[in-house]
Design an enzyme around this catalytic site. Structure first.
Site, PDB file in Angstrom:
ATOM      1  N   LYS A  86       0.818  -1.155  -0.338  1.00  0.00           N
ATOM      2  CA  LYS A  86       0.306   0.069  -0.102  1.00  0.00           C
ATOM      3  C   LYS A  86       0.600   1.407   0.022  1.00  0.00           C
ATOM      4  CE  LYS A  86      -0.462   2.494   2.725  1.00  0.00           C
ATOM      5  NZ  LYS A  86      -1.834   1.715   4.882  1.00  0.00           N
ATOM      6  N   TYR A 126     -10.308   3.554   6.780  1.00  0.00           N
ATOM      7  CA  TYR A 126      -8.837   3.040   6.433  1.00  0.00           C
ATOM      8  C   TYR A 126      -8.510   2.689   5.196  1.00  0.00           C
ATOM      9  CZ  TYR A 126      -6.188   3.886  11.166  1.00  0.00           C
ATOM     10  OH  TYR A 126      -5.749   3.745  12.491  1.00  0.00           O
ATOM     11  N   GLU A 184       5.907  23.890  12.982  1.00  0.00           N
ATOM     12  CA  GLU A 184       6.506  24.922  14.028  1.00  0.00           C
ATOM     13  C   GLU A 184       4.697  25.396  14.914  1.00  0.00           C
ATOM     14  OE1 GLU A 184       8.442  28.325  12.392  1.00  0.00           O
ATOM     15  OE2 GLU A 184       7.839  27.790  10.266  1.00  0.00           O
ATOM     16  N   HIS A 204      12.076  26.009  11.815  1.00  0.00           N
ATOM     17  CA  HIS A 204      11.560  27.543  11.203  1.00  0.00           C
ATOM     18  C   HIS A 204      12.146  26.893   9.524  1.00  0.00           C
ATOM     19  CE1 HIS A 204       8.918  30.722   9.359  1.00  0.00           C
ATOM     20  NE2 HIS A 204      10.306  31.368   9.139  1.00  0.00           N
TER      21      HIS A 204
HETATM   22  P1  NDP Z   1     -13.143  -0.253   9.375  1.00  0.00           P
HETATM   23  O1  NDP Z   1     -13.758  -0.666  10.252  1.00  0.00           O
HETATM   24  O2  NDP Z   1     -11.957   0.926   8.951  1.00  0.00           O
HETATM   25  O3  NDP Z   1     -14.043   0.138   7.841  1.00  0.00           O
HETATM   26  C1  NDP Z   1     -15.089   0.189   7.235  1.00  0.00           C
HETATM   27  C2  NDP Z   1     -15.698   0.283   6.514  1.00  0.00           C
HETATM   28  O4  NDP Z   1     -16.736   0.110   5.832  1.00  0.00           O
HETATM   29  C3  NDP Z   1     -16.387   1.678   7.239  1.00  0.00           C
HETATM   30  O5  NDP Z   1     -17.026   3.047   6.850  1.00  0.00           O
HETATM   31  C4  NDP Z   1     -17.732   0.895   7.748  1.00  0.00           C
HETATM   32  O6  NDP Z   1     -18.869   2.436   7.797  1.00  0.00           O
HETATM   33  C5  NDP Z   1     -17.943   0.613   5.856  1.00  0.00           C
HETATM   34  N1  NDP Z   1     -18.858  -0.750   5.702  1.00  0.00           N
HETATM   35  C6  NDP Z   1     -18.950  -2.042   7.320  1.00  0.00           C
HETATM   36  N2  NDP Z   1     -19.856  -2.814   6.866  1.00  0.00           N
HETATM   37  C7  NDP Z   1     -20.483  -2.060   5.444  1.00  0.00           C
HETATM   38  C8  NDP Z   1     -21.916  -2.436   4.660  1.00  0.00           C
HETATM   39  N3  NDP Z   1     -21.985  -3.788   4.983  1.00  0.00           N
HETATM   40  N4  NDP Z   1     -21.779  -1.375   3.635  1.00  0.00           N
HETATM   41  C9  NDP Z   1     -20.877  -0.602   3.304  1.00  0.00           C
HETATM   42  N5  NDP Z   1     -19.990   0.093   3.866  1.00  0.00           N
HETATM   43  C10 NDP Z   1     -20.006  -0.882   4.948  1.00  0.00           C
HETATM   44  O7  NDP Z   1     -12.435  -1.400   7.943  1.00  0.00           O
HETATM   45  P2  NDP Z   1     -11.110  -0.883   6.693  1.00  0.00           P
HETATM   46  O8  NDP Z   1     -11.458  -1.702   6.067  1.00  0.00           O
HETATM   47  O9  NDP Z   1     -11.256   0.399   6.533  1.00  0.00           O
HETATM   48  O10 NDP Z   1      -9.662  -1.159   7.984  1.00  0.00           O
HETATM   49  C11 NDP Z   1      -9.754  -2.365   9.153  1.00  0.00           C
HETATM   50  C12 NDP Z   1      -8.176  -2.055   9.909  1.00  0.00           C
HETATM   51  O11 NDP Z   1      -7.224  -2.347   8.991  1.00  0.00           O
HETATM   52  C13 NDP Z   1      -8.611  -0.416  10.160  1.00  0.00           C
HETATM   53  O12 NDP Z   1      -9.303  -0.641  11.035  1.00  0.00           O
HETATM   54  C14 NDP Z   1      -7.417  -0.415  11.042  1.00  0.00           C
HETATM   55  O13 NDP Z   1      -6.391  -0.957  11.929  1.00  0.00           O
HETATM   56  C15 NDP Z   1      -6.538  -1.219   9.878  1.00  0.00           C
HETATM   57  N6  NDP Z   1      -5.494  -0.486   8.885  1.00  0.00           N
HETATM   58  C16 NDP Z   1      -4.561   0.445   9.519  1.00  0.00           C
HETATM   59  C17 NDP Z   1      -4.157   1.374   8.406  1.00  0.00           C
HETATM   60  C18 NDP Z   1      -2.795   2.497   8.878  1.00  0.00           C
HETATM   61  O14 NDP Z   1      -1.818   2.272   9.986  1.00  0.00           O
HETATM   62  N7  NDP Z   1      -2.915   2.847   7.538  1.00  0.00           N
HETATM   63  C19 NDP Z   1      -4.754   0.931   7.343  1.00  0.00           C
HETATM   64  C20 NDP Z   1      -5.343   0.046   6.530  1.00  0.00           C
HETATM   65  C21 NDP Z   1      -6.188  -0.532   6.966  1.00  0.00           C
HETATM   66  P3  NDP Z   1     -18.972   2.780   9.180  1.00  0.00           P
HETATM   67  O15 NDP Z   1     -18.483   3.227   9.155  1.00  0.00           O
HETATM   68  O16 NDP Z   1     -20.334   3.110   8.895  1.00  0.00           O
HETATM   69  O17 NDP Z   1     -19.018   1.606  10.390  1.00  0.00           O
END
Ligand code: NDP
Length: 451
Positions: free
Chosen positions: A50, A177, A439, A434
Site C-alpha cells: 500500500k 482507513y 512549527e 522554521h
Molecule cells: P474499517 O472498519 O476501518 O472501515 C470499514 C468501513 O466499511 C467503514 O466505513 C464502515 O462503515 C464500512 N462498512 C462496513 N460494513 C459495511 C456494509 N455492509 N456496507 C457498506 N459499508 C460498510 O475497516 P478497513 O477495512 O478500512 O480497515 C480495517 C483495519 O485495518 C482498520 O481498522 C485499521 O485498524 C487497519 N488499517 C490500518 C491502516 C493504517 O494504519 N494506515 C491502513 C489500513 C488498515 P461505518 O463507519 O458506518 O461502520
C-alpha cells in the site's frame, strides 16, 4: 510432561514472526506454521505494498508541482505492469528476509495450515501432530464483503496488488482507513474514482475537523465522494458492473472495490471445541496478557481484534514473550497509540479526538489551518491542519491531530511527547523549527474554543 516444542506459533505475520524469534532467543524451542506467505497482511497485502502504491500515486501531483517551480516535466502515463512487477519483486525479497530471520533464530517452520486438536497439540494439514507447552495464535484478519447481491464479483484489498490492468473507473465502497487510502491512491494513478460511504462523513471515529478537511481535499482532488450512499446490488454489464445504489442513481464501473471492514481469521482452528472464547466478530477473547480461557493458548494481533495495527501486534508478541518466557508479566499497553492514515493529504493522529475529549472533561482547543508554503507557491489552494486538544484541569495534551503531507512522520514525534504526559506549556517551551508546517504545533498561543 514433555513436549515437542516450548512454543508453537500459528501464523507467520508481523506478530507471530516477532514472537517466535524473540521466544527462540530466550533458548526456547519454537515452531511456526504459515499456510500462505511469510510476512502476513502487512508485508504481503497491506501496509508495505500500500505505501509503495501511495508513493507511486503521489508523483502525479509532484509533477504538476515541479512544473509550477519551473521544471520542464514530460510525464508519460503510469505504467502499472512495470510498477507491479517491481512491487512483487520487493515483496518476494521481504518474504525472503522474514524466512531468513526465522531460520537464523532457530525457529522450525512448516509451510502448511495448522489447527489445534487439544490444549497442547497442533495438527498440520499434512496429518502430523506436534505438542507444545504454549501455543500462540497469530492468524490475523481477512477482508469481508457486505451481504448484498453480486458482492462476490467485487474485489477486496487483497486483490488490488495483483490486478492485470488498472481499471478506467472504480467504485470504492466504505469510509474507513482502507477505502479512503485506496480512493486517493487510485485517483493519483489516474483512475476515475467514485466512493460510496453509508454514513454522514468518512473516517468515523477520527477527529471531526481532520476528517472534514481530508474529505474536502479528496473531493477537490477529483474523487467523487458520495456520502449517505451504499450499494444495493451489482450485476455484470457490457464492460464492468452496473451498480444500483441506495440513492437510485444507477451507474456502471469497471471495478467495484469493497473496503467494508475485516474479520478475525478464527475459522476451522478448533478453538470452540477447546473452550477458547470467541467474541461477536469471531475474535479470540484474551486477557491483558493475551492469554485465552485455555491457559496454554495465547493470541495476539488482528485475530484478537483489539487495535488492528502492525506495530501493536508486534508489541503484543513482545509482551507475550516477556510474560511467558522471561517471567516478567507484562500487560499490553494500548493507550495513546499514534497512527497515520495515508490519504492525500495524510492524517497523523494520537490520543483523543476533540469530540471524545469533550465528552470526558473540559478542554481547550488549539487549531490552525493554512496553505503550506510548498504547495501554495505552486498555486494549490489546499490547506493543512495542526490541532491540539488540551485538558483545562491538568493542561496535558490529550490529543494531537495533523492533516498534512508527512503527517505520519510528524505524529510519531508528537506521540513521544504526549505519551510522556506533555502539557500545552511543555509544547510552548519548545523552539519552532522554521520554516516548517509542524512549527505551528509549538506556536499556537490562543485557544480557538473551549468547553
Ligand atoms: P474499517 O472498519 O476501518 O472501515 C470499514 C468501513 O466499511 C467503514 O466505513 C464502515 O462503515 C464500512 N462498512 C462496513 N460494513 C459495511 C456494509 N455492509 N456496507 C457498506 N459499508 C460498510 O475497516 P478497513 O477495512 O478500512 O480497515 C480495517 C483495519 O485495518 C482498520 O481498522 C485499521 O485498524 C487497519 N488499517 C490500518 C491502516 C493504517 O494504519 N494506515 C491502513 C489500513 C488498515 P461505518 O463507519 O458506518 O461502520
Amino acid at each position: 510432561m514433555t513436549f515437542d516444542y516450548d512454543l508453537f506459533v500459528i501464523g507467520g505475520g508481523s506478530g507471530g514472526v516477532r514472537a517466535a524469534r524473540v521466544a527462540a532467543a530466550t533458548g526456547a524451542t519454537v515452531a511456526l506454521a504459515e499456510e500462505s506467505r511469510y510476512g502476513g497482511t502487512c508485508v504481503i497485502r497491506g501496509c508495505v505494498p500500500k505505501k509503495l502504491m501511495v508513493f507511486a500515486s503521489e508523483f502525479s501531483v509532484e509533477m504538476q508541482t515541479a512544473q509550477a517551480y519551473g521544471w520542464t516535466v514530460h510525464a508519460g502515463g503510469f505504467d502499472w505492469p512495470a510498477f507491479r512487477g517491481k512491487l512483487h519483486a520487493e515483496l518476494d525479497r521481504l518474504e525472503g528476509v522474514y524466512r531468513k530471520l526465522l531460520k537464523d533464530s532457530g525457529v522450525e517452520t512448516f509451510d502448511v495450515r495448522a489447527r489445534l486438536s487439544d490444549a497442547h497439540t497442533v495438527t498440520l494439514s499434512t496429518g502430523e501432530s506436534y505438542t507444545a507447552k504454549h501455543i500462540l495464535i497469530a492468524t490475523g484478519g481477512t477482508p469481508i464483503r457486505p451481504d448484498i447481491p453480486g458482492a462476490e464479483r467485487g474485489i477486496v484489498s487483497d486483490d488490488i496488488f495483483n490486478l492485470d490492468t488498472l481499471p478506467r473507473t472504480i467504485l470504492v465502497v466504505g469510509g474507513g482507513y482502507i477505502a479512503c487510502e485506496f480512493a486517493c491512491i487510485l485517483n493519483g494513478l489516474g483512475v476515475a474514482v467514485t466512493q460510496y460511504y453509508r454514513g454522514a462523513q468518512i473516517l468515523r471515529g477520527f477527529d471531526d475537523e481532520a476528517r472534514g478537511l481530508v474529505s474536502e481535499d479528496m473531493i477537490s482532488n477529483g474523487i467523487d465522494v458520495k456520502l449517505g450512499t451504499n450499494v444495493q446490488s451489482m450485476t455484470p454489464g457490457d464492460s464492468g458492473y452496473i451498480v444500483t445504489p441506495t440513492n437510485g442513481d444507477e451507474k456502471c464501473f469497471d471495478q467495484v472495490f469493497f473496503a467494508t471492514g475485516r474479520r478475525p481469521q478464527t475459522e476451522d482452528l478448533g478453538l470452540e471445541d477447546l473452550g477458547v472464547g470467541l467474541g461477536r466478530n469471531g475474535q479470540i477473547e484474551v486477557n491483558e496478557y493475551s492469554q485465552t480461557a485455555v491457559p496454554s493458548i495465547y493470541a495476539i494481533g488482528d485475530v484478537t481484534d483489539r487495535v488492528n495495527l502492525t506495530p501493536v501486534a508486534i508489541r503484543e508478541g513482545m509482551a507475550f514473550v516477556e510474560t511467558v518466557f522471561k517471567g516478567n508479566p507484562t500487560p499490553v499497553d494500548h493507550d495513546l497509540i499514534p497512527t497515520a492514515i495515508f490519504t492525500q493529504p495524510e492524517i497523523g493522529t494520537v490520543g483523543l479526538s476533540e469530540e471524545a475529549a469533550r465528552d470526558i472533561e473540559p478542554v481547550e482547543i488549539y487549531c490552525t489551518a493554512f496553505k503550506p508554503m510548498k504547495s501554495a507557491f505552486a498555486g494549490d489552494t489546499g490547506r493543512v491542519m495542526m490541532k491540539l486538544v488540551v485538558s483545562q484541569a491538568t493542561r496535558r495534551v490529550l490529543g494531537c491531530h495533523i492533516v498534512a503531507p508527512g503527517a505520519g512522520e510528524m505524529i510519531q514525534m508528537a506521540g513521544i511527547a504526549i505519551k510522556m504526559g506533555a502539557t500545552k506549556e511543555d509544547f510552548d517551551r519548545v523552539c519552532a523549527v522554521h520554516p516548517t508546517m509542524s512549527e505551528e504545533l509549538v506556536t499556537m498561543k490562543t485557544p480557538v474554543r473551549a468547553g
